[in-house]
Design an enzyme around this catalytic site. Structure first.
Site, PDB file in Angstrom:
ATOM      1  N   GLY A 249       1.336  -5.365   4.432  1.00 48.66           N
ATOM      2  CA  GLY A 249       1.175  -4.973   3.044  1.00 48.66           C
ATOM      3  C   GLY A 249       0.102  -3.942   2.767  1.00 48.66           C
ATOM      4  O   GLY A 249      -0.188  -3.653   1.607  1.00 48.66           O
ATOM      5  N   GLU A 291       0.957  -7.938  10.321  1.00 52.27           N
ATOM      6  CA  GLU A 291       2.274  -7.297  10.399  1.00 52.27           C
ATOM      7  C   GLU A 291       2.364  -6.005   9.596  1.00 52.27           C
ATOM      8  O   GLU A 291       3.101  -5.926   8.623  1.00 52.27           O
ATOM      9  CB  GLU A 291       3.336  -8.261   9.870  1.00 52.27           C
ATOM     10  CG  GLU A 291       3.417  -9.550  10.629  1.00 52.27           C
ATOM     11  CD  GLU A 291       4.405 -10.533  10.022  1.00 52.27           C
ATOM     12  OE1 GLU A 291       5.084 -11.208  10.790  1.00 52.27           O
ATOM     13  OE2 GLU A 291       4.490 -10.624   8.780  1.00 52.27           O
ATOM     14  N   ARG A 294       4.522  -0.295   6.754  1.00 54.93           N
ATOM     15  CA  ARG A 294       4.291   0.962   6.050  1.00 54.93           C
ATOM     16  C   ARG A 294       3.095   1.745   6.615  1.00 54.93           C
ATOM     17  O   ARG A 294       3.162   2.959   6.807  1.00 54.93           O
ATOM     18  CB  ARG A 294       4.029   0.654   4.572  1.00 54.93           C
ATOM     19  CG  ARG A 294       3.962   1.869   3.665  1.00 54.93           C
ATOM     20  CD  ARG A 294       3.448   1.475   2.276  1.00 54.93           C
ATOM     21  NE  ARG A 294       4.174   0.365   1.705  1.00 54.93           N
ATOM     22  CZ  ARG A 294       5.331   0.472   1.056  1.00 54.93           C
ATOM     23  NH1 ARG A 294       5.864   1.648   0.861  1.00 54.93           N
ATOM     24  NH2 ARG A 294       5.926  -0.602   0.567  1.00 54.93           N
ATOM     25  N   ARG A 331      13.634   5.544  -2.731  1.00 58.77           N
ATOM     26  CA  ARG A 331      12.497   4.803  -3.275  1.00 58.77           C
ATOM     27  C   ARG A 331      12.182   5.144  -4.730  1.00 58.77           C
ATOM     28  O   ARG A 331      11.683   4.308  -5.466  1.00 58.77           O
ATOM     29  CB  ARG A 331      11.263   4.946  -2.378  1.00 58.77           C
ATOM     30  CG  ARG A 331      11.472   4.208  -1.044  1.00 58.77           C
ATOM     31  CD  ARG A 331      10.210   4.094  -0.205  1.00 58.77           C
ATOM     32  NE  ARG A 331       9.219   3.233  -0.801  1.00 58.77           N
ATOM     33  CZ  ARG A 331       8.122   3.654  -1.406  1.00 58.77           C
ATOM     34  NH1 ARG A 331       7.867   4.952  -1.503  1.00 58.77           N
ATOM     35  NH2 ARG A 331       7.287   2.795  -1.941  1.00 58.77           N
ATOM     36  N   CYS A 362      25.447  12.324  -7.089  1.00 58.20           N
ATOM     37  CA  CYS A 362      25.991  12.201  -8.438  1.00 58.20           C
ATOM     38  C   CYS A 362      25.379  11.022  -9.185  1.00 58.20           C
ATOM     39  O   CYS A 362      26.051  10.009  -9.443  1.00 58.20           O
ATOM     40  CB  CYS A 362      27.504  12.076  -8.371  1.00 58.20           C
ATOM     41  SG  CYS A 362      28.238  13.655  -8.006  1.00 58.20           S
TER      42      CYS A 362
END
Ligand SMILES: *Cc1c(COP(=O)(O)O)cnc(C)c1O
Length: 433
Positions: A249, A291, A294, A331, A362
């Protein structure tokens, strides 16, 4: 207009990543193109490993949370850097195994693992299963008996620390599909039940409080709640757990105003808390896992696009269309995420205007960056969007039947394709002709 410190601009004003001129990369591999800086990935991995060595006597392991960017090459890098990995599906596990990753250093997550996934994991000798739901123990038990194995498990709990609301202790976190809550006794009861299965051995507990977190406080709070729970489990159930998984995180820099925490500082702070509570309660100091996903790959990735149509809507906004979009980076449409970019072929030009960088899908929401400060963009310019290494390729889709871009790894002036560009034949490969 923001670019990372580790990037360079050459004498022609071109953005350079890993010693490679990005305009040359765009020519050679075409756009859209994901560019990943291999040295940056390795540096990010080493920061975690070195901090655990320095502040926790090496008594822990960083696991690369591979859902951020799962590719055979990534598991190879993680193995070389001495990390473990976490996987959350049969597909990620399959990729890790294909990369030759040591199964004993794989941790398998998921709030709804199928029988086949658990079977695959136990059969492959995966190190830890993170149990996350009623019914999972029974599945594991049956598979263990079939394979004549024992499963070493972690149990996922909700520490009640909500990192998203800036209110660190919050009961709201009970409303989450992952894990068992500590505060209402759910976790305690489940652990008690797990202790009755002789096919499973509970090695420890797992928690993960959120993502893109910029503060120490929620992490510290979480470590404290977890260790106090360990003390309770010892006192009430006589259960001493040798491991603790603190999840990931850690935030990264997407835009100039983002201020990531130092991983080293985080590990130092959390180590102190764990050791303190262990001493008070005469608990053994647990082996820890963290862990990061990112923060391993996010800032190492950049997406290159070519500018096409430009629409200047008077008094409204100016749209600069690029040749990718929500298919390669969903995102913004998912979370309203912010990004920043430079023009790779004119990286030293001063920004002159604020535009919306949009894709070619589209959907009106197909936006990559709203309010991006750029030099006056022209058709043919190369836009380099920063920090696209995590949750971009791994979340990419073929919406509008647009093939996924390739991923190129750069280092020391050399580039190599680690994932090929999809073709139209790839797009129809599952259609029955
Ligand atoms: C997503 C996830 C991570 C990684 O989170 P990042 O924010 O990418 O560091 C780690 N552990 C678990 C269980 C996750 O679900």
């Amino acid at each position: 207009m923001y670019m990372h410190d580790y990037m360079k601009v050459n004498s022609e004003g071109h953005l350079v990543i890993g010693g490679c001129d990005t305009t040359e990369l765009a020519k050679e591999y075409k756009t859209p193109l994901y560019v990943m800086d291999e040295d940056r990935i390795r540096d990010n991995m080493r920061q975690y490993k070195n901090s655990i060595d320095k502040f926790y006597s090496g008594n822990g392991r960083a696991l690369y949370a591979s859902k951020a960017f799962s590719a055979v090459y990534m598991y190879k890098i993680a193995a070389e850097e001495g990390l473990g990995v976490d996987v959350v599906s049969g597909g990620e596990l399959y990729t890790a195994l294909k990369a030759g990753f040591d199964p004993s250093k794989i941790v398998f997550h998921g709030n709804n693992k199928s029988y086949d996934e658990i079977h695959m994991a136990l059969n492959a000798g995966v190190g830890r299963l993170v149990v996350d739901g009623e019914g999972e123990l029974e599945k594991i038990d049956a598979i263990c008996k079939e394979l004549d194995k024992k499963a070493e498990i972690l149990i996922r709990v909700k520490p009640g620390v909500d990192a998203h609301t800036h209110q660190f202790i919050s009961t709201g976190q009970i409303d989450c599909k992952f894990g068992f809550a500590i505060e209402n006794g759910e976790a305690y009861e489940f652990i008690k039940k797990a202790m009755t299965f002789d096919t499973v051995q509970i090695k420890g507990l797992h928690c993960h409080i959120g993502s893109q977190i910029f503060l120490f406080e929620p992490f510290k709070c979480c470590a404290e709640v977890m260790m106090n729970f360990y003390a309770e489990l010892k006192a009430e159930l006589g259960l001493t757990l040798p491991e603790l998984n603190l999840g990931g995180g850690f935030g990264i820099k997407y835009v100039e105003s983002d201020t990531p925490v130092s991983y080293e500082g985080y590990i130092e702070a959390v180590s102190d808390i764990i050791k303190g509570i262990c001493e008070e309660n005469e608990l053994p100091i647990p082996f820890i896992y963290m862990e990061p996903g990112r923060s391993i790959v996010g800032d190492a990735g950049t997406t290159l696009y070519t500018v096409g149509t430009i629409k200047d809507i008077a008094h409204v906004r100016k749209y600069v269309s690029i040749d990718g979009g929500l298919g390669d980076n969903p995102r913004y449409i998912l979370y309203g995420s912010e990004y920043d970019a430079v023009l790779a072929n004119r990286a030293t030009d001063t920004p002159e205007e604020t535009v919306t960088v949009c894709g070619k899908c589209c959907e009106s929401g197909d936006i990559i960056i709203e309010n991006c400060h750029l030099p006056k963009a022209q058709s043919g310019d190369i836009v380099a969007v920063m920090s696209t290494g995590a949750y971009n390729y791994s979340m990419a889709s073929n919406y509008n039947r647009i093939p996924r871009p390739p991923v190129v790894m750069v280092s020391n002036g050399k580039s190599k394709v680690i994932i090929k560009r999809e073709t139209y034949d790839d797009i129809i490969k599952n259609d029955i002709l």
